[in-house]
Design an enzyme around this catalytic site. Structure first.
Site, PDB file in Angstrom:
ATOM      1  N   LYS B  97       0.876  -1.173   0.000  1.00 21.24           N
ATOM      2  CA  LYS B  97       0.000   0.000   0.000  1.00 21.24           C
ATOM      3  C   LYS B  97       0.914   1.225   0.000  1.00 21.24           C
ATOM      4  CE  LYS B  97      -2.671   2.832   3.157  1.00 21.24           C
ATOM      5  NZ  LYS B  97      -3.583   2.931   4.303  1.00 21.24           N
ATOM      6  N   ALA B 184      -9.308   5.041   4.840  1.00 19.96           N
ATOM      7  CA  ALA B 184      -9.180   6.180   5.742  1.00 19.96           C
ATOM      8  C   ALA B 184     -10.474   6.970   5.913  1.00 19.96           C
ATOM      9  CB  ALA B 184      -8.101   7.142   5.270  1.00 19.96           C
ATOM     10  N   GLY B 185     -10.748   7.292   7.142  1.00 15.24           N
ATOM     11  CA  GLY B 185     -11.845   8.197   7.457  1.00 15.24           C
ATOM     12  C   GLY B 185     -13.128   7.514   7.888  1.00 15.24           C
ATOM     13  N   THR B 207      -8.509   2.707  12.411  1.00 18.43           N
ATOM     14  CA  THR B 207      -8.754   3.464  13.634  1.00 18.43           C
ATOM     15  C   THR B 207     -10.119   3.160  14.255  1.00 18.43           C
ATOM     16  OG1 THR B 207      -7.386   5.209  12.726  1.00 18.43           O
ATOM     17  CG2 THR B 207      -8.766   5.788  14.599  1.00 18.43           C
TER      18      THR B 207
END
Lengths: 367, 260, 66
Positions: B97, B184-185, B207
């Site tokens: 990645k 992400a996000g 996350t």
């Protein structure tokens, strides 16, 4: 990779079988989707969709307003020459037709330009038959340099060329390319193009892409409706437009929907295209590619043209004449086909205003 | 029903890609992977800090998972390429990645360096998954450069703010032929489901799972959401009939005007 | 002799094998990636390597990341 590869993916595809399975509900379902894929587009071209045209029209109309507003770009054709070496069974310029042939001199081009410009038009489409001897690229470039003084946008609809030749014409002042494949069915193509360089199917098929690569600002493609099963030709026209749009996002793409018209040496359409069929083609194209320009010529009669406007048309010809020298010269060559909408530019302008549309004479100026 | 995501020649059933950062304890990572069913797991490569010894995260990733080392820490293409080569030489496989970040304020990826790194690594036979800011022209360049997938961000890394770039990602899904993986996000399972409903090929979550009250439970929740979103996408939208504006039919003339 | 370890100079005794150095740091080799002068080493190479003046040694580890 070329559009020919896309076409070959459909060799042997059972179009009739596909169409037979489509129900009106399938069309409604596709209308509910935010975007259409190829299969959805083909669904829109099915016989079953004829029963749902009004719903298709409502969505097509909304999409057109969203992407183009109520603007209609006007242009007119200018025939430079009717010399042609091709024998195409459907065309008035057919080399076998005994008719008066003529190529405009540069002075005559200027006289024609002046006459057209006096109507207010700023977009012009230059046409010729296919004869590199009578109408070499250098001659077209010379005419374009004359026309450039009168018009903001100059398109060409001439024989297919090499990328480098397109560059020469762009250098001279051309900004858009119109070229019709006539039919995407190779067998039918071969049959109706009896003789001449136009027999070369693939060379013509790849011409729009050569134009894109050469840097044409706008490219207009289409099939001559009536030569072949229109559902298939409309399908491949849409795929061709999508193929070009995906690869050349900088090019403004549009599609024309010319129906075969009577002309010298009459050639009855093998596959008649009814008004409702024409409507279905326009709607399917609009729904498939909402940003696609849709061009409608004076081949269609005035009252039909007016009704087609809200369905998705973005460009119309006005005050057209298909005769070489038809705008200003006494000594005119024979025309390519008969015009059905014979209104002049002022009348078409009024008709558009009356329907709440803004006639646009110039939407582009080369820098 | 057979619905596999094909990446770098491998068939993947589970469309939730899992990051291994920020977990309260590495010891729960095996359970998180097990409950999520993830088959592709990311990790990073770092210099050892002799003062605070930690264990190798690879020891917690079950055999059979596809390892997706990222190039985090790289500030340009050259560093990303270097990290990718080391990871491969260290036995991590061919997948990488690409993550190139020069912006320490928002942690947004540098699309230009990412394109360069993708070109180089794809030529060297890597399965390249570039993390990027959603931009159509950049996505096309990445695709042309040989990226196996394109991974646009939904919101800045670690922000848990959801699909803020929804419209841009939708365009990528429509226009780009290689799989689009939202990276992400994504903060909640419902947002992962939305990305999948839109037609994303997969989502990468770290996350939101790692910092959840119960990471294992959240991993399973994400996995279910990704499956639900994917199934909804495959099922297609329901019948939503759009009624005509009856006052002004647009095709009535076809019945009143005589055919020419 | 001077050896650069993870970007920092360290003064080490002559004729030190890489494996001895690793063990002196209390590292279990199979958890790390060793790179000597830009070349990634295999674990079974570690025993046979004697560190040289000005060698650049990188000791890396896979850590959690997304």
């Amino acid at each position: 990779m070329s559009f020919a590869n896309v076409c070959s993916q459909f060799k042997g595809f059972d179009f009739d079988g596909f169409f037979n399975r489509i129900q009106p509900d399938d069309i409604i379902k596709v209308l509910g989707k935010p975007g259409l894929d190829r299969t959805d587009f083909l669904v829109m071209l099915s016989p079953a969709a004829e029963g749902v045209l009004e719903e298709m029209a409502q969505k097509a109309h909304r999409l057109t307003l969203q992407h183009f507003g109520r603007a209609m770009v006007l242009y007119t054709p200018l025939y430079l020459s009717n010399y042609c070496v091709n024998v195409c069974s459907y065309c008035g310029f057919n080399a076998r037709n005994r008719m008066y042939r003529k190529t405009l001199t540069l002075d005559e081009v200027e006289a024609e330009a002046r006459a057209i410009a006096s109507t207010g038009l700023k977009h012009i489409l230059v046409l010729t038959g296919e004869s590199r001897r009578h109408v070499p690229v250098s001659y077209i470039a010379g005419c374009v340099r004359v026309l450039r003084r009168y018009f903001a946008s100059i398109g060409i609809e001439v024989y297919p060329m090499e990328e480098e030749e397109y560059r020469v014409l762009i250098q001279a002042g051309v900004d858009s390319l119109t070229i019709y494949q006539e039919t995407y069915d190779e067998e039918v193509y071969d049959r109706v193009h009896v003789k001449g360089p136009k027999k070369h199917y693939r060379y013509r098929l790849e011409a729009p892409e050569r134009g894109c690569r050469a840097g044409m600002r706008a490219v207009n493609i289409g099939a001559l409706l009536g030569l072949n099963d229109w559902r298939r030709d409309a399908f491949f026209t849409g795929l061709h437009a999508a193929y070009l749009q995906d690869r050349y996002p900088e090019v403004e793409l549009s599609v024309s929907v010319p129906r075969l018209r009577p002309h010298l040496g009459n050639f009855p359409p093998l596959y008649p295209v009814l008004d409702k069929n024409l409507v279905q083609i326009l709607l399917a194209l609009r729904l498939f590619i909402p940003r696609l320009g849709l061009t409608l010529s004076t081949r269609e009669r005035a009252e039909l043209r007016d009704r087609l406007i809200p369905l998705g048309i973005t460009r119309m010809s006005a005050g057209s004449c298909t005769k070489v020298g038809g705008y200003a010269i006494q000594d005119t060559g024979h025309g390519q086909f008969d015009i059905a909408d014979t209104r002049n530019v002022a009348e078409i302008r009024e008709a558009l205003l009356g329907r709440g549309y803004d006639p646009v004479f110039k939407d582009w100026h080369p820098f | 029903m057979e619905d596999k995501l094909v990446l770098g020649g491998r068939e993947i059933d589970n469309r939730l890609l899992l990051g291994t950062g920020k977990f309260p304890s590495k010891a729960i990572i095996p359970e998180v992977i097990k409950r999520s069913g993830s088959q592709v797991v990311t990790m990073a490569l770092r210099r050892v800090d002799f003062d605070s010894q930690q264990e190798n995260v690879l020891n917690y990733i079950p055999k059979g998972c596809i390892l997706l080392p990222n190039t985090s820490g790289a500030r340009n293409a050259e560093e990303a390429v270097r990290i990718a080569r080391i990871a491969r030489a260290a036995g991590c496989g061919d997948w990488v990645k690409i993550e190139v970040i020069t912006d320490n304020k928002y942690l947004l990826p540098d699309n230009y360096e990412t394109i360069t790194a993708t070109e180089i690594l794809a030529r060297e036979g890597f399965v390249v998954l570039p993390y990027m800011s959603p931009d159509l022209m950049v996505a096309k360049r990445l695709q042309d450069a040989g990226a196996a997938a394109v991974m646009p961000l939904g919101a800045p890394i670690g922000s848990n703010r959801g699909l803020k770039t929804r419209e841009l990602i939708r365009i990528l899904i429509d226009e780009i032929e290689v799989p689009i993986i939202v990276d992400a996000g994504i903060g909640k399972p419902s947002e992962a489901a939305e990305a999948m409903e839109m037609g994303a090929a997969a989502v990468l979550v770290n996350t939101a799972i790692a910092t959840a009250g119960d990471p294992v439970l959240m991993a399973e929740a994400f996995s279910l959401a990704v499956k639900a979103g994917r199934q909804a996408y495959l099922a297609g939208p329901g019948l939503t009939r759009e009624y005509a504006e009856a006052s002004s039919p647009l095709t009535g003339f076809l019945r009143e005007v005589q055919e020419a | 002799m001077l050896v650069v370890v993870n970007g920092r100079e360290e003064r080490l005794p002559e004729d030190l094998s890489l494996m001895d150095f690793i063990q002196s740091k209390g590292l279990a080799p199979e958890s790390f990636v060793f790179m000597l002068n830009d070349r990634v080493l295999k674990w079974d190479e570690l025993n046979g390597i004697i560190l040289q003046e000005n060698d650049r040694l990188e000791i890396l580890r896979f850590v959690g990341g997304g």
